[in-house]
Design a protein around this motif. Structure first.
Motif, PDB file in Angstrom:
ATOM      1  N   SER A 221       0.822  -1.211   0.000  1.00 57.33           N
ATOM      2  CA  SER A 221       0.000   0.000   0.000  1.00 57.33           C
ATOM      3  C   SER A 221       0.855   1.259   0.000  1.00 57.33           C
ATOM      4  O   SER A 221       0.524   2.251  -0.670  1.00 57.33           O
ATOM      5  CB  SER A 221      -0.939  -0.001   1.206  1.00 57.33           C
ATOM      6  OG  SER A 221      -1.946  -0.978   1.061  1.00 57.33           O
ATOM      7  N   VAL A 222       1.954   1.234   0.732  1.00 58.79           N
ATOM      8  CA  VAL A 222       2.872   2.373   0.716  1.00 58.79           C
ATOM      9  C   VAL A 222       3.468   2.549  -0.677  1.00 58.79           C
ATOM     10  O   VAL A 222       3.520   3.672  -1.210  1.00 58.79           O
ATOM     11  CB  VAL A 222       3.984   2.191   1.765  1.00 58.79           C
ATOM     12  CG1 VAL A 222       5.068   3.252   1.599  1.00 58.79           C
ATOM     13  CG2 VAL A 222       3.416   2.242   3.176  1.00 58.79           C
TER      14      VAL A 222
ATOM     15  N   PRO B  35      -8.888   1.918   8.727  1.00 61.21           N
ATOM     16  CA  PRO B  35      -8.463   2.940   7.761  1.00 61.21           C
ATOM     17  C   PRO B  35      -7.651   4.078   8.367  1.00 61.21           C
ATOM     18  O   PRO B  35      -6.647   4.498   7.782  1.00 61.21           O
ATOM     19  CB  PRO B  35      -9.797   3.453   7.188  1.00 61.21           C
ATOM     20  CG  PRO B  35     -10.714   2.288   7.312  1.00 61.21           C
ATOM     21  CD  PRO B  35     -10.330   1.622   8.606  1.00 61.21           C
ATOM     22  N   ALA B  36      -8.059   4.604   9.508  1.00 64.14           N
ATOM     23  CA  ALA B  36      -7.358   5.761  10.075  1.00 64.14           C
ATOM     24  C   ALA B  36      -5.903   5.425  10.394  1.00 64.14           C
ATOM     25  O   ALA B  36      -5.004   6.251  10.186  1.00 64.14           O
ATOM     26  CB  ALA B  36      -8.077   6.257  11.323  1.00 64.14           C
ATOM     27  N   VAL B  37      -5.650   4.218  10.901  1.00 61.64           N
ATOM     28  CA  VAL B  37      -4.284   3.814  11.227  1.00 61.64           C
ATOM     29  C   VAL B  37      -3.450   3.721   9.948  1.00 61.64           C
ATOM     30  O   VAL B  37      -2.312   4.216   9.879  1.00 61.64           O
ATOM     31  CB  VAL B  37      -4.274   2.473  11.977  1.00 61.64           C
ATOM     32  CG1 VAL B  37      -2.845   2.007  12.237  1.00 61.64           C
ATOM     33  CG2 VAL B  37      -5.040   2.588  13.295  1.00 61.64           C
ATOM     34  N   ILE B  38      -4.013   3.086   8.920  1.00 60.17           N
ATOM     35  CA  ILE B  38      -3.284   2.934   7.661  1.00 60.17           C
ATOM     36  C   ILE B  38      -3.035   4.291   7.020  1.00 60.17           C
ATOM     37  O   ILE B  38      -1.942   4.569   6.504  1.00 60.17           O
ATOM     38  CB  ILE B  38      -4.064   2.009   6.709  1.00 60.17           C
ATOM     39  CG1 ILE B  38      -4.191   0.616   7.320  1.00 60.17           C
ATOM     40  CG2 ILE B  38      -3.366   1.921   5.347  1.00 60.17           C
ATOM     41  CD1 ILE B  38      -5.137  -0.305   6.575  1.00 60.17           C
ATOM     42  N   LEU B  39      -4.032   5.168   7.052  1.00 54.36           N
ATOM     43  CA  LEU B  39      -3.879   6.486   6.442  1.00 54.36           C
ATOM     44  C   LEU B  39      -2.786   7.301   7.125  1.00 54.36           C
ATOM     45  O   LEU B  39      -2.061   8.057   6.467  1.00 54.36           O
ATOM     46  CB  LEU B  39      -5.207   7.236   6.478  1.00 54.36           C
ATOM     47  CG  LEU B  39      -6.306   6.661   5.579  1.00 54.36           C
ATOM     48  CD1 LEU B  39      -7.644   7.334   5.869  1.00 54.36           C
ATOM     49  CD2 LEU B  39      -5.943   6.817   4.110  1.00 54.36           C
ATOM     50  N   SER B  40      -2.647   7.161   8.430  1.00 58.88           N
ATOM     51  CA  SER B  40      -1.577   7.892   9.113  1.00 58.88           C
ATOM     52  C   SER B  40      -0.210   7.412   8.633  1.00 58.88           C
ATOM     53  O   SER B  40       0.725   8.204   8.484  1.00 58.88           O
ATOM     54  CB  SER B  40      -1.706   7.738  10.632  1.00 58.88           C
ATOM     55  OG  SER B  40      -1.453   6.410  11.038  1.00 58.88           O
ATOM     56  N   HIS B  41      -0.110   6.104   8.360  1.00 57.87           N
ATOM     57  CA  HIS B  41       1.147   5.545   7.852  1.00 57.87           C
ATOM     58  C   HIS B  41       1.415   6.045   6.430  1.00 57.87           C
ATOM     59  O   HIS B  41       2.545   6.443   6.104  1.00 57.87           O
ATOM     60  CB  HIS B  41       1.062   4.020   7.884  1.00 57.87           C
ATOM     61  CG  HIS B  41       2.331   3.322   7.538  1.00 57.87           C
ATOM     62  ND1 HIS B  41       3.491   3.470   8.271  1.00 57.87           N
ATOM     63  CD2 HIS B  41       2.621   2.460   6.539  1.00 57.87           C
ATOM     64  CE1 HIS B  41       4.455   2.728   7.736  1.00 57.87           C
ATOM     65  NE2 HIS B  41       3.951   2.110   6.684  1.00 57.87           N
ATOM     66  N   LEU B  42       0.375   6.060   5.600  1.00 55.78           N
ATOM     67  CA  LEU B  42       0.552   6.538   4.230  1.00 55.78           C
ATOM     68  C   LEU B  42       0.893   8.029   4.210  1.00 55.78           C
ATOM     69  O   LEU B  42       1.673   8.481   3.368  1.00 55.78           O
ATOM     70  CB  LEU B  42      -0.717   6.281   3.421  1.00 55.78           C
ATOM     71  CG  LEU B  42      -1.120   4.815   3.216  1.00 55.78           C
ATOM     72  CD1 LEU B  42      -2.372   4.731   2.347  1.00 55.78           C
ATOM     73  CD2 LEU B  42       0.015   3.997   2.621  1.00 55.78           C
ATOM     74  N   ALA B  43       0.314   8.792   5.135  1.00 60.85           N
ATOM     75  CA  ALA B  43       0.612  10.224   5.193  1.00 60.85           C
ATOM     76  C   ALA B  43       2.088  10.470   5.476  1.00 60.85           C
ATOM     77  O   ALA B  43       2.681  11.436   4.980  1.00 60.85           O
ATOM     78  CB  ALA B  43      -0.246  10.898   6.255  1.00 60.85           C
ATOM     79  N   ALA B  44       2.689   9.587   6.286  1.00 57.79           N
ATOM     80  CA  ALA B  44       4.105   9.746   6.630  1.00 57.79           C
ATOM     81  C   ALA B  44       5.023   9.398   5.462  1.00 57.79           C
ATOM     82  O   ALA B  44       6.215   9.743   5.496  1.00 57.79           O
ATOM     83  CB  ALA B  44       4.445   8.860   7.826  1.00 57.79           C
TER      84      ALA B  44
ATOM     85  N   ARG C  11       1.925  14.790  -1.270  1.00 56.49           N
ATOM     86  CA  ARG C  11       0.932  15.616  -1.958  1.00 56.49           C
ATOM     87  C   ARG C  11      -0.412  14.920  -2.178  1.00 56.49           C
ATOM     88  O   ARG C  11      -1.441  15.579  -2.157  1.00 56.49           O
ATOM     89  CB  ARG C  11       1.473  16.041  -3.334  1.00 56.49           C
ATOM     90  CG  ARG C  11       2.750  16.853  -3.290  1.00 56.49           C
ATOM     91  CD  ARG C  11       3.244  17.199  -4.692  1.00 56.49           C
ATOM     92  NE  ARG C  11       3.409  16.033  -5.553  1.00 56.49           N
ATOM     93  CZ  ARG C  11       4.457  15.220  -5.518  1.00 56.49           C
ATOM     94  NH1 ARG C  11       5.448  15.457  -4.672  1.00 56.49           N
ATOM     95  NH2 ARG C  11       4.540  14.179  -6.335  1.00 56.49           N
ATOM     96  N   ILE C  12      -0.414  13.658  -2.451  1.00 55.44           N
ATOM     97  CA  ILE C  12      -1.645  12.984  -2.829  1.00 55.44           C
ATOM     98  C   ILE C  12      -2.681  13.047  -1.704  1.00 55.44           C
ATOM     99  O   ILE C  12      -2.331  12.992  -0.522  1.00 55.44           O
ATOM    100  CB  ILE C  12      -1.358  11.504  -3.217  1.00 55.44           C
ATOM    101  CG1 ILE C  12      -2.578  10.880  -3.896  1.00 55.44           C
ATOM    102  CG2 ILE C  12      -0.911  10.688  -2.008  1.00 55.44           C
ATOM    103  CD1 ILE C  12      -2.300   9.542  -4.544  1.00 55.44           C
ATOM    104  N   ARG C  13      -3.962  13.186  -2.086  1.00 57.68           N
ATOM    105  CA  ARG C  13      -5.020  13.173  -1.086  1.00 57.68           C
ATOM    106  C   ARG C  13      -5.208  11.742  -0.583  1.00 57.68           C
ATOM    107  O   ARG C  13      -5.149  10.780  -1.359  1.00 57.68           O
ATOM    108  CB  ARG C  13      -6.325  13.698  -1.671  1.00 57.68           C
ATOM    109  CG  ARG C  13      -6.273  15.174  -2.087  1.00 57.68           C
ATOM    110  CD  ARG C  13      -7.678  15.723  -2.289  1.00 57.68           C
ATOM    111  NE  ARG C  13      -8.407  15.759  -1.023  1.00 57.68           N
ATOM    112  CZ  ARG C  13      -8.333  16.751  -0.134  1.00 57.68           C
ATOM    113  NH1 ARG C  13      -7.555  17.803  -0.369  1.00 57.68           N
ATOM    114  NH2 ARG C  13      -9.038  16.702   0.987  1.00 57.68           N
ATOM    115  N   LEU C  14      -5.457  11.613   0.704  1.00 53.59           N
ATOM    116  CA  LEU C  14      -5.637  10.317   1.350  1.00 53.59           C
ATOM    117  C   LEU C  14      -6.990  10.310   2.053  1.00 53.59           C
ATOM    118  O   LEU C  14      -7.406  11.318   2.612  1.00 53.59           O
ATOM    119  CB  LEU C  14      -4.524  10.072   2.376  1.00 53.59           C
ATOM    120  CG  LEU C  14      -3.098  10.112   1.830  1.00 53.59           C
ATOM    121  CD1 LEU C  14      -2.091  10.147   2.974  1.00 53.59           C
ATOM    122  CD2 LEU C  14      -2.829   8.914   0.927  1.00 53.59           C
ATOM    123  N   GLY C  15      -7.667   9.178   2.025  1.00 51.55           N
ATOM    124  CA  GLY C  15      -8.969   9.175   2.662  1.00 51.55           C
ATOM    125  C   GLY C  15      -9.558   7.799   2.846  1.00 51.55           C
ATOM    126  O   GLY C  15      -8.947   6.780   2.512  1.00 51.55           O
TER     127      GLY C  15
END
Length: 351
Positions: A34-35, A65-74, A78-82
């Motif tokens: 996913s990363v 989802p929230a846990v995974i999104l925090s990892h992807l944000a790191a 630029r890309i939107r995450l949700g």
């Protein structure tokens, strides 16, 4: 809110990620995939990368989802995450407001909050999540839960409300701040109508409810009322698509996802099987009928064929954005598919 289309794409392209776990692999490997996918999507000009909430499905690693999104944000810039989406009846609205307020603080201006009213699982698991067996109650209360969540996000309960002194933190009580835009998700007309009435963007699950796509989008557009969020309807659709250099290989790979769905629908969920496992499986006549129907809604083949199929789907539905999900055994192959689709559209190579 509204995305940007690059290259020859008729509308913005995005990613729907189920964090697929294949046979012989692990959840850790799926999350690393996913990363890699989020980084590729950012580099190639995809608009957003959403994570879908599912539970008690061994082949789907996206229960949080929230846990995974925090990892992807790191790991992105630029890309939107949700969320595509958070199943709101499974959660207290305040908890979701806090989680996505935290994500917005971590990645300002890059977070989308997509909400659905289905459980994202079977009835027994939904009961375990919600600590009740009155499952219809949560779905029926969805408009009220949504209104409560939005008030927590905006910190604007009326003075007389029992929650007027409760604040979602991080959030507006700490000072001027942005907040994630809310999307409604659906596979029927209920959320389509509600999204239209509230003037919210709408995401429809075409990838598993194709027969309802056009009626739901028509209902959304007919019900739409301009709001402070949108002055005109904005609808994306989730579409299953897989591109390979060879047409036969694409068919071979999407069959792994089809067998996974057969097992899920018959109460035998498991890891996504390998192509070899799938080729050795003997489908019953009823299962074969299901597979043929399922594959009819998956755009697959060479990159050019997938591009043409996506273009046709967008033209038929009038979708403002296409969110692509790739369901196959191999994580590397799924990432490669998004790259090939980007090539077919002439998307940028560095975002």
């Amino acid at each position: 809110m509204r995305g940007t289309a690059y290259g020859s794409a008729p509308v913005p392209l995005s990613v729907l990620d189920l964090v697929t776990v294949g046979s012989g692999s692990t959840a850790g490997h799926a999350l690393r995939t996913s990363v890699a996918l989020a980084r590729l999507a950012e580099r190639r000009g995809y608009q957003r990368h959403w994570i879908a909430e599912h539970h008690s499905m061994p082949g789907v690693g996206s229960s949080s989802p929230a846990v995974i999104l925090s990892h992807l944000a790191a790991h992105t810039d630029r890309i939107r995450l949700g969320s595509g989406g958070v199943m709101l009846p499974n959660h207290a609205p305040l908890v979701i407001a806090e989680q996505f307020g935290t994500l917005e603080a971590l990645a300002p201006g890059r977070i989308d909050l997509g909400l659905g009213r289905a459980p994202g699982t079977d009835g027994a698991t939904a009961a375990a999540l919600r600590r009740t067996d009155r499952l219809n109650e949560g779905a029926d209360d969805f408009p009220e839960q949504l209104a409560e969540l939005i008030r927590f996000l905006d910190d604007d309960f009326p003075d007389a409300h029992p929650y007027s002194r409760i604040h979602a933190v991080p959030g507006p009580v700490q000072g001027p701040t942005g907040r994630p835009p809310v999307w409604l998700l659906g596979s029927s007309g209920f959320s389509a109508r509600l999204a239209g009435m509230l003037g919210l963007p709408f995401a429809f699950a075409h990838h598993f409810s194709a027969q309802n796509t056009i009626p739901a989008l028509d209902l959304y557009r007919d019900s739409f009322r301009p709001s402070s969020v949108l002055d005109a309807p904005y609808a994306l659709i989730g579409v299953a698509a897989l591109a390979c250099e060879d047409e036969n290989e694409a068919r071979r790979q999407v069959m792994t996802g089809a067998l996974s769905m057969v097992r899920l629908r018959t109460g035998r969920p498991g890891l996504v099987p390998t192509p070899e496992e799938t080729e050795a499986y003997r489908f019953s006549p009823m299962e074969r009928e299901f597979v043929d129907s399922w594959l009819g809604n998956i755009v697959h083949g060479t990159p050019d064929a997938v591009r043409d199929g996506l273009n046709d789907l967008q033209k038929r539905t009038g979708a403002d954005e296409l969110m692509i999900t790739a369901n196959a055994h191999s994580g590397d192959l799924r990432v490669r598919s998004y790259d090939l689709i980007a090539d077919a559209y002439g998307l940028p190579t560095e975002g």
